[in-house]
Motif scaffolding. Sequence first.
Motif, PDB file in Angstrom:
ATOM      1  N   GLY A 560       6.310 -10.203   3.495  1.00 18.85           N
ATOM      2  CA  GLY A 560       5.351  -9.932   4.558  1.00 18.85           C
ATOM      3  C   GLY A 560       4.589  -8.638   4.328  1.00 18.85           C
ATOM      4  O   GLY A 560       3.523  -8.416   4.900  1.00 18.85           O
ATOM      5  N   ILE A 561       5.133  -7.780   3.475  1.00 21.77           N
ATOM      6  CA  ILE A 561       4.476  -6.533   3.092  1.00 21.77           C
ATOM      7  C   ILE A 561       3.722  -6.687   1.779  1.00 21.77           C
ATOM      8  O   ILE A 561       2.623  -6.161   1.599  1.00 21.77           O
ATOM      9  CB  ILE A 561       5.528  -5.400   2.982  1.00 21.77           C
ATOM     10  CG1 ILE A 561       5.989  -4.979   4.373  1.00 21.77           C
ATOM     11  CG2 ILE A 561       4.979  -4.203   2.213  1.00 21.77           C
ATOM     12  CD1 ILE A 561       4.895  -4.419   5.267  1.00 21.77           C
ATOM     13  N   THR A 562       4.298  -7.416   0.838  1.00 19.75           N
ATOM     14  CA  THR A 562       3.755  -7.422  -0.525  1.00 19.75           C
ATOM     15  C   THR A 562       2.639  -8.434  -0.749  1.00 19.75           C
ATOM     16  O   THR A 562       1.770  -8.217  -1.599  1.00 19.75           O
ATOM     17  CB  THR A 562       4.874  -7.712  -1.534  1.00 19.75           C
ATOM     18  OG1 THR A 562       5.453  -9.001  -1.248  1.00 19.75           O
ATOM     19  CG2 THR A 562       5.961  -6.649  -1.458  1.00 19.75           C
ATOM     20  N   GLN A 563       2.644  -9.558  -0.047  1.00 20.03           N
ATOM     21  CA  GLN A 563       1.699 -10.635  -0.346  1.00 20.03           C
ATOM     22  C   GLN A 563       0.363 -10.442   0.372  1.00 20.03           C
ATOM     23  O   GLN A 563      -0.055 -11.238   1.205  1.00 20.03           O
ATOM     24  CB  GLN A 563       2.326 -11.993  -0.002  1.00 20.03           C
ATOM     25  CG  GLN A 563       3.446 -12.366  -0.961  1.00 20.03           C
ATOM     26  CD  GLN A 563       4.044 -13.722  -0.663  1.00 20.03           C
ATOM     27  OE1 GLN A 563       4.092 -14.175   0.488  1.00 20.03           O
ATOM     28  NE2 GLN A 563       4.518 -14.398  -1.696  1.00 20.03           N
ATOM     29  N   HIS A 564      -0.286  -9.363   0.020  1.00 16.66           N
ATOM     30  CA  HIS A 564      -1.591  -9.002   0.567  1.00 16.66           C
ATOM     31  C   HIS A 564      -2.451  -8.441  -0.568  1.00 16.66           C
ATOM     32  O   HIS A 564      -1.935  -7.964  -1.582  1.00 16.66           O
ATOM     33  CB  HIS A 564      -1.452  -7.927   1.653  1.00 16.66           C
ATOM     34  CG  HIS A 564      -0.703  -8.354   2.868  1.00 16.66           C
ATOM     35  ND1 HIS A 564      -1.320  -8.896   3.979  1.00 16.66           N
ATOM     36  CD2 HIS A 564       0.620  -8.325   3.159  1.00 16.66           C
ATOM     37  CE1 HIS A 564      -0.414  -9.166   4.909  1.00 16.66           C
ATOM     38  NE2 HIS A 564       0.772  -8.827   4.429  1.00 16.66           N
ATOM     39  N   THR A 565      -3.747  -8.456  -0.364  1.00 17.43           N
ATOM     40  CA  THR A 565      -4.617  -7.768  -1.323  1.00 17.43           C
ATOM     41  C   THR A 565      -4.383  -6.263  -1.280  1.00 17.43           C
ATOM     42  O   THR A 565      -4.767  -5.539  -2.200  1.00 17.43           O
ATOM     43  CB  THR A 565      -6.100  -8.065  -1.013  1.00 17.43           C
ATOM     44  OG1 THR A 565      -6.346  -7.827   0.380  1.00 17.43           O
ATOM     45  CG2 THR A 565      -6.448  -9.509  -1.353  1.00 17.43           C
ATOM     46  N   THR A 566      -3.744  -5.798  -0.216  1.00 16.17           N
ATOM     47  CA  THR A 566      -3.359  -4.383  -0.098  1.00 16.17           C
ATOM     48  C   THR A 566      -1.846  -4.223  -0.200  1.00 16.17           C
ATOM     49  O   THR A 566      -1.282  -3.258   0.335  1.00 16.17           O
ATOM     50  CB  THR A 566      -3.849  -3.805   1.248  1.00 16.17           C
ATOM     51  OG1 THR A 566      -3.308  -4.609   2.316  1.00 16.17           O
ATOM     52  CG2 THR A 566      -5.357  -3.807   1.325  1.00 16.17           C
ATOM     53  N   GLY A 567      -1.179  -5.141  -0.899  1.00 16.88           N
ATOM     54  CA  GLY A 567       0.279  -5.087  -0.990  1.00 16.88           C
ATOM     55  C   GLY A 567       0.798  -3.803  -1.603  1.00 16.88           C
ATOM     56  O   GLY A 567       1.774  -3.210  -1.112  1.00 16.88           O
ATOM     57  N   THR A 568       0.161  -3.325  -2.671  1.00 18.13           N
ATOM     58  CA  THR A 568       0.600  -2.079  -3.292  1.00 18.13           C
ATOM     59  C   THR A 568       0.426  -0.910  -2.332  1.00 18.13           C
ATOM     60  O   THR A 568       1.280  -0.021  -2.249  1.00 18.13           O
ATOM     61  CB  THR A 568      -0.187  -1.821  -4.599  1.00 18.13           C
ATOM     62  OG1 THR A 568      -0.008  -2.935  -5.469  1.00 18.13           O
ATOM     63  CG2 THR A 568       0.297  -0.558  -5.289  1.00 18.13           C
ATOM     64  N   ASP A 569      -0.667  -0.902  -1.574  1.00 19.72           N
ATOM     65  CA  ASP A 569      -0.883   0.142  -0.571  1.00 19.72           C
ATOM     66  C   ASP A 569       0.218   0.106   0.501  1.00 19.72           C
ATOM     67  O   ASP A 569       0.689   1.162   0.949  1.00 19.72           O
ATOM     68  CB  ASP A 569      -2.242  -0.040   0.109  1.00 19.72           C
ATOM     69  CG  ASP A 569      -3.410   0.319  -0.803  1.00 19.72           C
ATOM     70  OD1 ASP A 569      -3.163   0.925  -1.864  1.00 19.72           O
ATOM     71  OD2 ASP A 569      -4.553  -0.016  -0.462  1.00 19.72           O
ATOM     72  N   ASN A 570       0.605  -1.092   0.915  1.00 18.58           N
ATOM     73  CA  ASN A 570       1.674  -1.221   1.910  1.00 18.58           C
ATOM     74  C   ASN A 570       2.968  -0.594   1.411  1.00 18.58           C
ATOM     75  O   ASN A 570       3.664   0.126   2.136  1.00 18.58           O
ATOM     76  CB  ASN A 570       1.930  -2.700   2.238  1.00 18.58           C
ATOM     77  CG  ASN A 570       0.784  -3.346   2.990  1.00 18.58           C
ATOM     78  OD1 ASN A 570      -0.066  -2.665   3.553  1.00 18.58           O
ATOM     79  ND2 ASN A 570       0.762  -4.663   3.005  1.00 18.58           N
ATOM     80  N   VAL A 571       3.298  -0.885   0.151  1.00 19.02           N
ATOM     81  CA  VAL A 571       4.523  -0.343  -0.437  1.00 19.02           C
ATOM     82  C   VAL A 571       4.444   1.174  -0.563  1.00 19.02           C
ATOM     83  O   VAL A 571       5.412   1.890  -0.247  1.00 19.02           O
ATOM     84  CB  VAL A 571       4.792  -0.994  -1.813  1.00 19.02           C
ATOM     85  CG1 VAL A 571       5.972  -0.327  -2.504  1.00 19.02           C
ATOM     86  CG2 VAL A 571       5.048  -2.492  -1.653  1.00 19.02           C
TER      87      VAL A 571
END
Length: 956
Positions: A560-571
Amino acid sequence: MRYVLLNLPIRGNRSQLEGYRDMRELVKLTIDGQEVRVQPGVTIYWAAKAAGIEIPHLCYGEDIHPLSSCRLCVVEVEGMKNLAASCTYPVSAGMVVRTTTERVQKARRLNLELILSDHDVSCITCEKSGSCSLEKYAYEFGISESIFTGPDRAKNVFPIKEENPFIVRDYNKCILCGRCVLACSELQFDSAIDYADRGFKAHISTAFDRPLQDTPCEFCGRCISVCPVGALTEKERVKKGREWEFEVTSTICPYCGCGCTLEMHTKDGKLIKVTTPAKGTVSKGNLCVKGKFGIYYINHPERLTTPLIRKATKSGASGGKPAAKGGTSGAAKGGEFVEASWDEALDLVAKRLREIKDKHGPGVIGGLSSAKCTNEENYVFQKFMRAVIGTNNVDHCARLCHSSTVAGLAKAFGSGAMTNSITELRFADCIFVTGSNTTEAHPIIGLEIKAAVKKNGATLIVADPREIDLVGVAALHLRQRSGTDVALFNGMMQVILSEGLEDKDFIEKRTEDFEKFKAVVMQYTPEKVEKITGVPKEKIIQAARLYARAGSASIIYSMGITQHTTGTDNVLSLANLAMVTGNVGKKSTGVNPLRGQNNVQGACDLGALPNVYPGYQQVANPQVKEKFEKAWQASLSPVPGLTVVEMLHGTEDGKIRAMYTMGENPFLSDPNINRVKKDLEALEFLVVQDIFLSDTAQYADVVLPAASFAEKDGTFTNTERRVQLLRKVLDPPGKAKADWQILGELAARLGYPMSYTSTAEIMEEIAGLTPIYGGMSLNRLQGFGLQWPCPDREHPGTPYLHKGMFSRGRGLFNPVEYIPPAEEPDAEYPLLLTTGRILYHFHTGTMSRRVDGLHAIRPDGFVEIHPDDAAVLKLSDGDMAQITSRRGTVTAKTVVTERSRPGTVFMTFHYREAAANILTNDALDPVAKIPEFKVCAVKVKKASAGKKKEAVKART
C-alpha cells in the motif's frame, strides 16, 4: 541442586523473561527429592518440567491461560490438605512437592474415569489414535473402560459435522477441556469458539456453523493443534492412515514472506496433513488458513509432469492443456502443446536462444526469476542470464511490490531490507501500520501485532484508506485518501518538530542533511495536510504525539506504500519519520517492509534484479564486475538491464524478442493486462518454467515442468532476512525437475557447464561471493536459520540492523515533497480503484485456487464499494458490476461495505475472471520502476445481462 534460569512462563503466558542474575531472587523448592530454583511466579507444573519431571495434563496448553479443569496435573504439596493443580499453583520458597504418590495417582485415575465416562472410546477407528493424550494416559493407568456411566456416545449423541471444508468435528469425543476455546481467543484473537448447553448436553459451539462467507472463523486450524483427543480432525487426512504411519518432514511455507515452519505429514508419496511446531521460529504453533490447509495444490492432478512444445496444427485451431480453477481453458495462441522428452525440449530452447542471440545480440533476451523459487535457484537463474546469455535483463516480482523499498531504504539507511525481527513487534510500545493489511496478507505477523496490543499494552496506529481488521484493535485510524501518504507523514513530522518531540541527540550524532529535510517538512502543517489527505488535523497531531513519545516505535508497511509512482518517496518519508524520532538501530523499532511472497527477499538478495549482482553489488561497478567475471569465468556486461515492465513493453519495438520465465505469471500480476497480452503475443520465443500451466504459459513456445517447494532442497529468506532450510518432502511428479537442475542442463547445451550436484554446493558459491551471506552454509542453517548480514562462519546473524551505525555510515534525511498520483478521478472516471489481497487466496491464484476448501470460501472475484456510492449507482450487495478504466473493463460481484472510503472501490488480483490488473495503471515510479497498482480512476455501473452471463462462464 538443579538451577533453572530459563525463560519460563508465568500463568501460562510464554513471556520473554530476563534471567535472574542474582541467585537470591530465585525461589528454591524440592520436587520429588530434587532441589530446584526458579523465578518467582512460576507454577509447579513448569518448575517440574524444568527439572525433567513430566506431569500428566489434558486441559493445559503451554501458550494459553490454565483452567485446571481436567485435574490430571494434581500434586501433593507438603502442609496442604488438598491436592494442588500444578498448572495454576505458583511455587513458594521451601515448598516440597511430590508428583507420584499413591494419593496423587488415585486422584488422577478417578479423574480419568470421569472423563472417559462420557467419551466415545472407539479408538480403533479414531483418526487421533496414536497421538491422543487421553488414549495415552488411559493406557498408562491401565483403564480400558470407565466405572462410571454416562450417555452412550457410541450411538452418536452429537452428529458428526463434516460440512466444513477443512475440519471434521466429532463432539462425542470432546472432553470439554476448553483448549480450543482459549486458543481461539488468546492466540488467534478471534473468539469464534465457545461452550454451549450444560451437563451431558454441554458441547463446543463454533462459528463453523454459520455460512462460510459470514463466519468470523479464519480456519487457521489452531483448534485442531491444541485438541488433545479426536474431536477435531483435518478433513483431508480422514481415512488416509494412522498417525504412526506418516513421515514428518520440516520445511518452510511457500506463501507469504513470514517464513513459517511447516511439518509435512506424508504417506505413499502424498501429502496428508500439515502442522507446525509449538516452537517454530516464526510461527510458534500458529499457521494461517493457507499454510495449514492450502498446501494440497501439490497433489493436484493438473501439475505439469512432462515438457510441452507448441506445435502448429493443420487447422490452425488453438489447443493446449486446460487448467482448473484460476487457470485457463486452453492455449492462448495458435498451435497446441505436445508432450516432449527433456532432451527434445531443452535442445529446442538452446537452439532458439542461440539463434536469437547470434542474430540480434544478448540484449534482446529477457529473464524473469521467481520469488517462489529458492535462493539457490534465483542465484543460478541470474548467473545463467548474465554468464550464459550475456545480459543483465533479469528481474522478478519484487519489481511489482518492493523495488521502491530497496531503492528508498538503501538510500536512507544503506540497506533496503526490514530492519528488525518479527518477534520484536510484540514488545514495541507503539506500532505504526500503514499500507499493510497485515492480518490478511501476513497473518502470523498480524498475530504478533495483536499480541503486542492485547497482551502487552502497545499503542497501535493504522493509516489506511480501508477499514482493515487491525483497525478493530487500534488506538487511532488515519483514513487518508489513496496516494497522499507523503503528505500525511510530512504532517506528522511537522508536528513532531514543532512540539520539540524529535530525538535531538540521535539526529546530531547519527544522521545528515537534517536541515534540508526540515525546511520542506515544516511547510506541511496539519491544516494543509488535512486538505490533501482528508485526515482531520486533530488525528494527525495525535498520531505524531503517540509515535514520537513512545519508548520504542516500529513502522510496518507493505505494498500500500510501495505500489505508487511515488513509492520510493513514500519509503523515504517513513525512513525520515523513524530517524527524526531515533527509532532505528535498537530493538522493537525500525522501518519494517513486509515481503509479499515467500522468497522475495531472497530473490533480491541473490541478484535477480537488473542492476545488481548477489548481495546488492552494482553491475556497473568495475571492481565488482571483475570479481564476478573471475569467479564465473565469463565476460559480463556492465550495463544495467531492463525491468520486468520494461522488458514486456520492449517487445513492442523489438528491444526484447525472447523471454525465459521461471515461476512468474506476468499475465495476471502485471498492470494493464490487455497490453501485457499483446506484449506476450509479440515475442518470437517464450519459455515458461512452472508447476502449472499458468495464464502466461498459454503464450509459451516451450513449457518446462518444475518441482514445487515440497519436492526439492534449498533455502528461503523471509521478510526479516532470516535464511531458513527448505527440505525435500516428496518426489516431483512425472518428469518434473528442480529449477536449478533444469537451468544447469540448459546452460551445458549453450556451452557453459553449471553442473552443480546439490544445493549445498550452490550455497557455498553464494557465500563466497555474497558478503551478507558469507557465513552461511546448509549445516549452519539447521534449526532457527540465520539473519543476514552474517559475514563469516563465527557470526551469529543480525536480529536488527543499524545498531550504533547505519550501513551507509550516517542515516540520510531526504526532503520529500507530496506529488499526486499519476491518474486521479475525474468527471469521466469518477471513482478511485485500489487493489490488494485477501486471506484466502494468494497472488495470481495459481496455487490457492487449486485448493478446493479455499475456493469454497472465496470462489469469486468482487468489488468493494461504499454504500453511498452504491446508492447513487443503484447497486445492491451481490449485484454484478462492470468496472471500467482507461485500459479495460472487468465484471465482478458487488460487495457493499463501509470498509472502503466513499469514492473508492477495492478489488483483488487473485481472480483471472475478474482481473483487477486489466484496469490498473502501468505508469512507473521513475526511480524504482514499480507500477502504480494502488491508484487509478474507474467508473462503475450495473452489468448488463450479457456481461453477467460472460462472468458466470468465466468462473466455470
